[in-house]
Motif scaffolding. Structure first.
Motif, PDB file in Angstrom:
ATOM      1  N   TYR A 129      20.397 -13.463 -27.794  1.00 53.00           N
ATOM      2  CA  TYR A 129      20.570 -12.537 -28.935  1.00 53.00           C
ATOM      3  C   TYR A 129      19.927 -13.193 -30.141  1.00 53.00           C
ATOM      4  CZ  TYR A 129      23.095 -10.675 -33.029  1.00 53.00           C
ATOM      5  OH  TYR A 129      23.423 -10.161 -34.275  1.00 53.00           O
ATOM      6  N   ALA A 146      19.966  -4.781 -39.431  1.00 55.91           N
ATOM      7  CA  ALA A 146      21.402  -5.023 -39.263  1.00 55.91           C
ATOM      8  C   ALA A 146      22.210  -4.320 -40.343  1.00 55.91           C
ATOM      9  CB  ALA A 146      21.686  -6.523 -39.318  1.00 55.91           C
ATOM     10  N   ASP A 147      23.171  -3.520 -39.916  1.00 56.91           N
ATOM     11  CA  ASP A 147      24.124  -2.921 -40.844  1.00 56.91           C
ATOM     12  C   ASP A 147      25.497  -2.951 -40.168  1.00 56.91           C
ATOM     13  OD1 ASP A 147      24.395  -1.459 -43.461  1.00 56.91           O
ATOM     14  OD2 ASP A 147      25.293   0.017 -42.125  1.00 56.91           O
ATOM     15  N   ALA A 148      25.861  -4.144 -39.717  1.00 52.37           N
ATOM     16  CA  ALA A 148      27.110  -4.433 -38.996  1.00 52.37           C
ATOM     17  C   ALA A 148      27.089  -3.924 -37.554  1.00 52.37           C
ATOM     18  CB  ALA A 148      28.326  -3.888 -39.724  1.00 52.37           C
ATOM     19  N   SER A 149      28.001  -4.478 -36.751  1.00 52.35           N
ATOM     20  CA  SER A 149      28.182  -4.074 -35.345  1.00 52.35           C
ATOM     21  C   SER A 149      26.921  -4.278 -34.503  1.00 52.35           C
ATOM     22  CB  SER A 149      28.646  -2.615 -35.254  1.00 52.35           C
ATOM     23  OG  SER A 149      29.725  -2.375 -36.123  1.00 52.35           O
ATOM     24  N   THR A 150      26.179  -5.357 -34.774  1.00 49.33           N
ATOM     25  CA  THR A 150      24.930  -5.556 -34.025  1.00 49.33           C
ATOM     26  C   THR A 150      25.198  -6.034 -32.602  1.00 49.33           C
ATOM     27  OG1 THR A 150      24.638  -7.821 -34.794  1.00 49.33           O
ATOM     28  CG2 THR A 150      23.608  -6.079 -36.106  1.00 49.33           C
ATOM     29  N   ARG A 151      26.261  -6.833 -32.407  1.00 48.47           N
ATOM     30  CA  ARG A 151      26.482  -7.344 -31.043  1.00 48.47           C
ATOM     31  C   ARG A 151      26.871  -6.205 -30.109  1.00 48.47           C
ATOM     32  NH1 ARG A 151      30.676 -11.816 -32.194  1.00 48.47           N
ATOM     33  NH2 ARG A 151      29.720 -11.537 -34.213  1.00 48.47           N
ATOM     34  N   ARG A 200      26.038 -18.810 -34.632  1.00 48.52           N
ATOM     35  CA  ARG A 200      26.493 -17.426 -34.443  1.00 48.52           C
ATOM     36  C   ARG A 200      25.728 -16.762 -33.297  1.00 48.52           C
ATOM     37  NH1 ARG A 200      24.256 -12.809 -36.254  1.00 48.52           N
ATOM     38  NH2 ARG A 200      25.611 -10.975 -36.280  1.00 48.52           N
ATOM     39  N   LYS A 217      28.330  -1.842 -42.741  1.00 48.27           N
ATOM     40  CA  LYS A 217      28.361  -3.170 -43.349  1.00 48.27           C
ATOM     41  C   LYS A 217      29.470  -3.388 -44.386  1.00 48.27           C
ATOM     42  CE  LYS A 217      25.434  -6.909 -44.647  1.00 48.27           C
ATOM     43  NZ  LYS A 217      24.644  -6.944 -45.861  1.00 48.27           N
ATOM     44  N   MET A 276      18.212 -12.237 -34.384  1.00 51.03           N
ATOM     45  CA  MET A 276      17.917 -11.250 -35.422  1.00 51.03           C
ATOM     46  C   MET A 276      16.531 -11.519 -35.967  1.00 51.03           C
ATOM     47  SD  MET A 276      21.410 -11.508 -37.609  1.00 51.03           S
ATOM     48  CE  MET A 276      22.173  -9.909 -37.773  1.00 51.03           C
ATOM     49  N   VAL A 310      18.101  -8.563 -42.068  1.00 49.99           N
ATOM     50  CA  VAL A 310      19.272  -8.665 -42.949  1.00 49.99           C
ATOM     51  C   VAL A 310      18.799  -8.776 -44.400  1.00 49.99           C
ATOM     52  CG1 VAL A 310      20.859  -9.683 -41.267  1.00 49.99           C
ATOM     53  CG2 VAL A 310      19.323 -11.167 -42.540  1.00 49.99           C
ATOM     54  N   LYS A 363      16.829 -13.947 -42.619  1.00 51.69           N
ATOM     55  CA  LYS A 363      17.494 -14.699 -41.543  1.00 51.69           C
ATOM     56  C   LYS A 363      16.569 -15.831 -41.124  1.00 51.69           C
ATOM     57  CE  LYS A 363      19.324 -15.435 -37.274  1.00 51.69           C
ATOM     58  NZ  LYS A 363      18.306 -16.368 -36.798  1.00 51.69           N
ATOM     59  N   ASP A 419      32.639  -3.863 -42.617  1.00 47.44           N
ATOM     60  CA  ASP A 419      32.677  -5.163 -41.945  1.00 47.44           C
ATOM     61  C   ASP A 419      32.913  -6.279 -42.966  1.00 47.44           C
ATOM     62  OD1 ASP A 419      31.644  -6.671 -39.255  1.00 47.44           O
ATOM     63  OD2 ASP A 419      30.999  -7.728 -41.053  1.00 47.44           O
TER      64      ASP A 419
HETATM   65  O1  CDP Z   1      26.708  -7.816 -36.240  1.00 47.66           O
HETATM   66  P1  CDP Z   1      28.089  -8.118 -35.733  1.00 47.66           P
HETATM   67  O2  CDP Z   1      29.118  -7.227 -36.393  1.00 47.66           O
HETATM   68  O3  CDP Z   1      28.165  -8.098 -34.263  1.00 47.66           O
HETATM   69  O4  CDP Z   1      28.395  -9.632 -36.113  1.00 47.66           O
HETATM   70  P2  CDP Z   1      28.983 -10.305 -37.445  1.00 47.66           P
HETATM   71  O5  CDP Z   1      28.735 -11.775 -37.299  1.00 47.66           O
HETATM   72  O6  CDP Z   1      30.363  -9.827 -37.675  1.00 47.66           O
HETATM   73  O7  CDP Z   1      28.026  -9.785 -38.589  1.00 47.66           O
HETATM   74  C1  CDP Z   1      28.317  -8.632 -39.303  1.00 47.66           C
HETATM   75  C2  CDP Z   1      27.125  -8.212 -40.136  1.00 47.66           C
HETATM   76  O8  CDP Z   1      26.826  -9.179 -41.127  1.00 47.66           O
HETATM   77  C3  CDP Z   1      25.809  -8.078 -39.366  1.00 47.66           C
HETATM   78  O9  CDP Z   1      25.725  -6.922 -38.579  1.00 47.66           O
HETATM   79  C4  CDP Z   1      24.832  -8.079 -40.507  1.00 47.66           C
HETATM   80  O10 CDP Z   1      24.798  -6.790 -41.121  1.00 47.66           O
HETATM   81  C5  CDP Z   1      25.459  -9.101 -41.457  1.00 47.66           C
HETATM   82  N1  CDP Z   1      24.799 -10.416 -41.299  1.00 47.66           N
HETATM   83  C6  CDP Z   1      23.883 -10.804 -42.260  1.00 47.66           C
HETATM   84  O11 CDP Z   1      23.654 -10.059 -43.218  1.00 47.66           O
HETATM   85  N2  CDP Z   1      23.222 -12.007 -42.127  1.00 47.66           N
HETATM   86  C7  CDP Z   1      23.447 -12.814 -41.067  1.00 47.66           C
HETATM   87  N3  CDP Z   1      22.792 -13.978 -40.948  1.00 47.66           N
HETATM   88  C8  CDP Z   1      24.387 -12.433 -40.093  1.00 47.66           C
HETATM   89  C9  CDP Z   1      25.060 -11.235 -40.244  1.00 47.66           C
END
Ligand code: CDP
Length: 246
Positions: free
Chosen positions: A77, A130-135, A95, A180, A79, A84, A88, A183
């Protein structure tokens, strides 16, 4: 995205983007987006976009990772630097390594790995925006890409987030498919994946503070939304199959 905590994330039963608590964002599924891969899919949840590609089953290197009885499902996985708000840093950090591990564990539960002893099935999950919930978006894309590669599976993986938002009085409300702001500022977020036909939970990770009652309520909402996503996945695969057989 503002850096100030919003006064509310939900008001009058409506979330910041107008959704009701039980609504997912508009979802799009695009199959075969990377023709050079053995299988691929793009999954879009609102402003979150993720592409998964699959290569294999193929010879596994390094050899010490070989499992004699079954295939090893490996996930990477990551990014894109531009996915973001703050750039990144390229390459996987802590992570990304953790997410890769939990996604591989979830996918290993549905892939019929016994069919390909000693081989590798490599899955690359790339977050484009990425706008949250990427995994969880990535897990849907990975499962679809595996099916696109013709890899036999016991079931598809359906994945989404749910969590706890607050209204203008600070009262908590369970919602599904966090964007986002939810989150970042919400009271709890949960990454969830299920194999609907098998009735098995494949991923469950929680950040924050949610009571058992709230968790149960959120899970019921997520299970209902998961069935809608499951139907969308099946429709996308069927359309892909019909297109391929022309
Ligand atoms: O993306 P997911 O919800 O699965 O994982 P998280 O670690 O809870 O990250 C939540 C959100 O934070 C991501 O979807 C991104 O929008 C943001 N993020 C970011 O802006 N920069 C990063 N290096 C990692 C996450």
């Amino acid at each position: 995205m503002g850096d100030e905590k919003p006064k509310f994330l939900i008001k009058g039963g409506k979330r910041l983007d107008g959704r009701k608590p039980e609504d997912v964002r508009p979802i799009q599924i695009k199959m075969g987006v990377v023709p050079n891969a053995d299988g691929s899919a793009e999954v879009i949840f609102g402003k979150t976009r993720v592409i998964a590609t699959v290569y294999g089953p193929r010879e596994l290197h390094p050899r010490h990772q070989v499992i004699n009885e079954r295939a090893r499902v490996r996930v990477r996985y990551d990014m894109m630097t531009f996915s973001v708000e703050d750039r990144k840093r390229p390459g996987p950090g802590r992570r990304e390594t953790e997410i890769s591990k939990v996604l591989a564990e979830a996918l290993t539960r549905v892939v019929i790995t016994e069919k390909y002893p000693t081989r590798a099935i490599d899955v690359f999950v790339t977050v484009v925006q990425a706008d949250a919930s990427t995994r969880v978006a990535g897990l849907n894309a990975a499962s679809l890409a595996l099916a696109d590669a013709g890899i036999p599976m016991r079931d598809l993986v359906v994945s989404l987030s749910f969590g706890k938002s607050y209204d203008e009085k600070g009262q908590g409300h369970m919602v599904v498919d966090l964007e986002k702001e939810e989150d970042n500022w919400g009271m709890g977020d949960i990454a969830y994946a299920v194999a609907p036909a098998l009735g098995e939970v494949l991923l469950l990770q929680m950040d924050g503070d949610v009571t058992l009652e709230e968790f149960k309520k959120g899970k019921t909402m997520a299970d209902k939304a998961a069935l809608e996503i499951y139907e969308m996945q099946k429709r996308a695969l069927k359309a892909r199959y019909e297109e391929g057989s022309k």
